[in-house]
Design a protein around this motif. Structure first.
Motif, PDB file in Angstrom:
ATOM      1  N   VAL A 176       0.596  -1.180  -0.024  1.00 20.35           N
ATOM      2  CA  VAL A 176      -0.002   0.136   0.021  1.00 20.35           C
ATOM      3  C   VAL A 176       0.730   1.115  -0.073  1.00 20.35           C
ATOM      4  CG1 VAL A 176      -1.803   1.188   1.264  1.00 20.35           C
ATOM      5  CG2 VAL A 176      -1.920  -1.152   1.124  1.00 20.35           C
ATOM      6  N   VAL A 177       1.784   1.095   0.610  1.00 19.88           N
ATOM      7  CA  VAL A 177       2.964   2.246   0.909  1.00 19.88           C
ATOM      8  C   VAL A 177       3.561   2.505  -0.634  1.00 19.88           C
ATOM      9  CG1 VAL A 177       5.118   3.269   1.561  1.00 19.88           C
ATOM     10  CG2 VAL A 177       3.667   2.031   3.177  1.00 19.88           C
ATOM     11  N   GLN A 178       3.938   1.461  -1.234  1.00 17.00           N
ATOM     12  CA  GLN A 178       4.287   1.579  -2.757  1.00 17.00           C
ATOM     13  C   GLN A 178       3.325   2.194  -3.496  1.00 17.00           C
ATOM     14  OE1 GLN A 178       6.578  -2.495  -2.551  1.00 17.00           O
ATOM     15  NE2 GLN A 178       7.573  -1.368  -3.862  1.00 17.00           N
ATOM     16  N   GLY A 179       2.076   1.730  -3.607  1.00 16.91           N
ATOM     17  CA  GLY A 179       1.061   1.997  -4.313  1.00 16.91           C
ATOM     18  C   GLY A 179       0.819   3.745  -4.159  1.00 16.91           C
ATOM     19  N   LEU A 180       0.865   4.051  -3.034  1.00 15.87           N
ATOM     20  CA  LEU A 180       0.764   5.526  -2.569  1.00 15.87           C
ATOM     21  C   LEU A 180       1.927   6.298  -3.471  1.00 15.87           C
ATOM     22  CD1 LEU A 180      -1.298   7.837  -1.322  1.00 15.87           C
ATOM     23  CD2 LEU A 180      -0.011   7.309   0.691  1.00 15.87           C
ATOM     24  N   ILE A 181       3.070   5.885  -3.165  1.00 13.86           N
ATOM     25  CA  ILE A 181       4.420   6.527  -3.578  1.00 13.86           C
ATOM     26  C   ILE A 181       4.197   6.476  -5.091  1.00 13.86           C
ATOM     27  CG2 ILE A 181       6.789   6.280  -3.779  1.00 13.86           C
ATOM     28  CD1 ILE A 181       6.826   5.234  -1.112  1.00 13.86           C
ATOM     29  N   ASN A 182       3.806   5.371  -5.705  1.00 12.29           N
ATOM     30  CA  ASN A 182       3.754   5.248  -7.340  1.00 12.29           C
ATOM     31  C   ASN A 182       2.741   6.353  -7.942  1.00 12.29           C
ATOM     32  OD1 ASN A 182       5.506   2.923  -7.602  1.00 12.29           O
ATOM     33  ND2 ASN A 182       4.090   1.437  -7.304  1.00 12.29           N
ATOM     34  N   LEU A 183       1.591   6.392  -7.125  1.00 11.00           N
ATOM     35  CA  LEU A 183       0.726   7.489  -7.350  1.00 11.00           C
ATOM     36  C   LEU A 183       1.509   8.842  -7.682  1.00 11.00           C
ATOM     37  CD1 LEU A 183      -2.384   7.984  -8.241  1.00 11.00           C
ATOM     38  CD2 LEU A 183      -2.589   8.010  -5.869  1.00 11.00           C
ATOM     39  N   HIS A 184       2.468   9.292  -6.824  1.00 13.64           N
ATOM     40  CA  HIS A 184       3.048  10.499  -6.470  1.00 13.64           C
ATOM     41  C   HIS A 184       3.950  10.674  -7.820  1.00 13.64           C
ATOM     42  CE1 HIS A 184       1.440  12.444  -3.109  1.00 13.64           C
ATOM     43  NE2 HIS A 184       1.303  11.583  -2.518  1.00 13.64           N
ATOM     44  N   LEU A 185       4.860   9.275  -8.121  1.00 11.39           N
ATOM     45  CA  LEU A 185       5.715   9.334  -8.832  1.00 11.39           C
ATOM     46  C   LEU A 185       4.889   9.421 -10.380  1.00 11.39           C
ATOM     47  CD1 LEU A 185       7.877   6.422  -7.786  1.00 11.39           C
ATOM     48  CD2 LEU A 185       8.557   8.748  -7.842  1.00 11.39           C
ATOM     49  N   LEU A 186       3.833   8.742 -10.514  1.00 14.74           N
ATOM     50  CA  LEU A 186       3.091   9.020 -11.947  1.00 14.74           C
ATOM     51  C   LEU A 186       2.815  10.450 -12.065  1.00 14.74           C
ATOM     52  CD1 LEU A 186       1.593   7.380 -14.163  1.00 14.74           C
ATOM     53  CD2 LEU A 186      -0.445   7.273 -12.569  1.00 14.74           C
ATOM     54  N   SER A 187       2.277  11.168 -11.269  1.00 14.57           N
ATOM     55  CA  SER A 187       1.920  12.519 -11.304  1.00 14.57           C
ATOM     56  C   SER A 187       2.745  13.563 -11.246  1.00 14.57           C
ATOM     57  CB  SER A 187       0.842  12.726 -10.558  1.00 14.57           C
ATOM     58  OG  SER A 187       1.060  12.518  -9.131  1.00 14.57           O
ATOM     59  N   GLY A 188       4.063  13.103 -10.836  1.00 18.87           N
ATOM     60  CA  GLY A 188       5.273  13.986 -10.502  1.00 18.87           C
ATOM     61  C   GLY A 188       4.915  14.829  -9.180  1.00 18.87           C
ATOM     62  N   GLN A 189       3.949  14.362  -8.394  1.00 19.12           N
ATOM     63  CA  GLN A 189       3.731  15.092  -7.006  1.00 19.12           C
ATOM     64  C   GLN A 189       4.781  14.570  -6.157  1.00 19.12           C
ATOM     65  OE1 GLN A 189       1.362  17.357  -6.463  1.00 19.12           O
ATOM     66  NE2 GLN A 189       0.508  17.410  -8.423  1.00 19.12           N
ATOM     67  N   ILE A 190       5.979  14.847  -6.158  1.00 20.01           N
ATOM     68  CA  ILE A 190       7.132  14.595  -5.183  1.00 20.01           C
ATOM     69  C   ILE A 190       8.400  15.468  -5.354  1.00 20.01           C
ATOM     70  CG2 ILE A 190       7.977  12.875  -6.935  1.00 20.01           C
ATOM     71  CD1 ILE A 190       8.422  11.110  -4.188  1.00 20.01           C
ATOM     72  N   GLY A 191       8.924  15.753  -4.338  1.00 16.06           N
ATOM     73  CA  GLY A 191      10.147  16.395  -4.673  1.00 16.06           C
ATOM     74  C   GLY A 191      10.040  18.017  -4.788  1.00 16.06           C
ATOM     75  N   LYS A 192       8.899  18.302  -4.538  1.00 16.49           N
ATOM     76  CA  LYS A 192       8.302  19.861  -4.818  1.00 16.49           C
ATOM     77  C   LYS A 192       7.717  20.380  -3.441  1.00 16.49           C
ATOM     78  CE  LYS A 192       4.424  18.953  -7.787  1.00 16.49           C
ATOM     79  NZ  LYS A 192       4.084  19.417  -9.167  1.00 16.49           N
ATOM     80  N   GLU A 193       7.548  21.657  -3.207  1.00 17.59           N
ATOM     81  CA  GLU A 193       6.959  22.156  -2.078  1.00 17.59           C
ATOM     82  C   GLU A 193       5.617  21.964  -2.111  1.00 17.59           C
ATOM     83  OE1 GLU A 193       7.564  26.358  -0.128  1.00 17.59           O
ATOM     84  OE2 GLU A 193       6.357  26.513  -1.813  1.00 17.59           O
ATOM     85  N   GLY A 194       5.006  21.247  -0.887  1.00 11.18           N
ATOM     86  CA  GLY A 194       3.771  21.057  -0.498  1.00 11.18           C
ATOM     87  C   GLY A 194       3.291  19.608  -1.445  1.00 11.18           C
ATOM     88  N   ALA A 195       4.315  18.935  -1.702  1.00 12.36           N
ATOM     89  CA  ALA A 195       3.783  17.681  -2.340  1.00 12.36           C
ATOM     90  C   ALA A 195       4.488  16.331  -1.857  1.00 12.36           C
ATOM     91  CB  ALA A 195       3.876  17.741  -3.920  1.00 12.36           C
TER      92      ALA A 195
END
Length: 219
Positions: A176-195
């Motif tokens: 489940v943790v990986q599924g959530l991280i994958n969703l962020h990686l898919l949408s580029g919602q990571i490595g930036k302020e507020g995401a």
């Protein structure tokens, strides 16, 4: 605490990102456009953090959407703009369904995926099978609610996901943790302020225990 509470989060971060350091910080709460709380009754288990979230919402209601994914009607869920009361044990299917809709709406961050991820094709093959019709039947939620939450990701808003023991204590917690991280990686919602995907520690000063040597993956 580190062994019991955090091992799923540590394993998920390590498998997905190569390190168990969360790619977020508490200041991201002040900058996100959407806060997605999954498997956490934050109002009761992390009251200081939750009040920080509510104060921001009260100051500018239109600046923040709060989503709670939890089978229960908790005090956290009562404060949500969207409450997805999924059937117990179906959260991974929900995350796959949201990824399916991100792809369907061309909300994936192609540049980020090409530059920063691997194994995209196997992930694509999995989530394409989790259609909205299949997910809503499996999870027991309205399709509109599923689409509303998926839209937060594919519209490229700043989405901060926060989770705790409701995910980490699951039999498939690491997945489940990986599924959530994958969703962020898919949408580029990571490595930036507020995401980004942000694991909430289960007990007071658990981080202090880990910094003193009580690591989640080592006895």
């Amino acid at each position: 605490n580190s062994r019991l509470c955090m091992s799923s989060a540590v394993a998920g971060y390590t498998r997905s990102l190569g390190s168990d350091g969360p790619p977020c910080c508490y200041e991201d709460i002040d900058h996100c456009s959407a806060a997605v709380l999954i498997g956490t009754n934050t109002a009761e288990c992390h009251p200081v953090l939750f009040q920080r979230l509510l104060k921001r919402k009260k100051r500018n209601p239109n600046s923040l959407t709060i989503v709670v994914i939890d089978p229960r009607q908790t005090n956290t869920a009562k404060a949500a703009d969207i409450h997805l009361a999924v059937a117990p044990g179906t959260d991974l299917a929900l995350l796959h369904g949201m990824a399916h809709l991100v792809l369907r709406e061309d909300g994936q961050d192609v540049s980020f995926i090409d530059q920063h991820t691997v194994n995209y094709k196997p992930f694509f093959d999995v989530v394409t099978r989790w259609t909205p019709r299949k997910v809503v039947r499996f999870c027991g939620i309205p399709e509109k609610r599923l689409r509303d939450v998926a839209e937060l990701f594919h519209r490229r808003q700043r989405v901060l996901s926060l989770w705790s023991m409701g995910v980490n204590q699951r039999r498939e917690g690491t997945a489940v943790v990986q599924g959530l991280i994958n969703l962020h990686l898919l949408s580029g919602q990571i490595g930036k302020e507020g995401a980004g995907p942000f694991s909430l520690t289960g007990q007071p000063n658990a981080m202090g225990g880990r910094e003193a040597g009580g690591l989640a993956h080592l006895l």
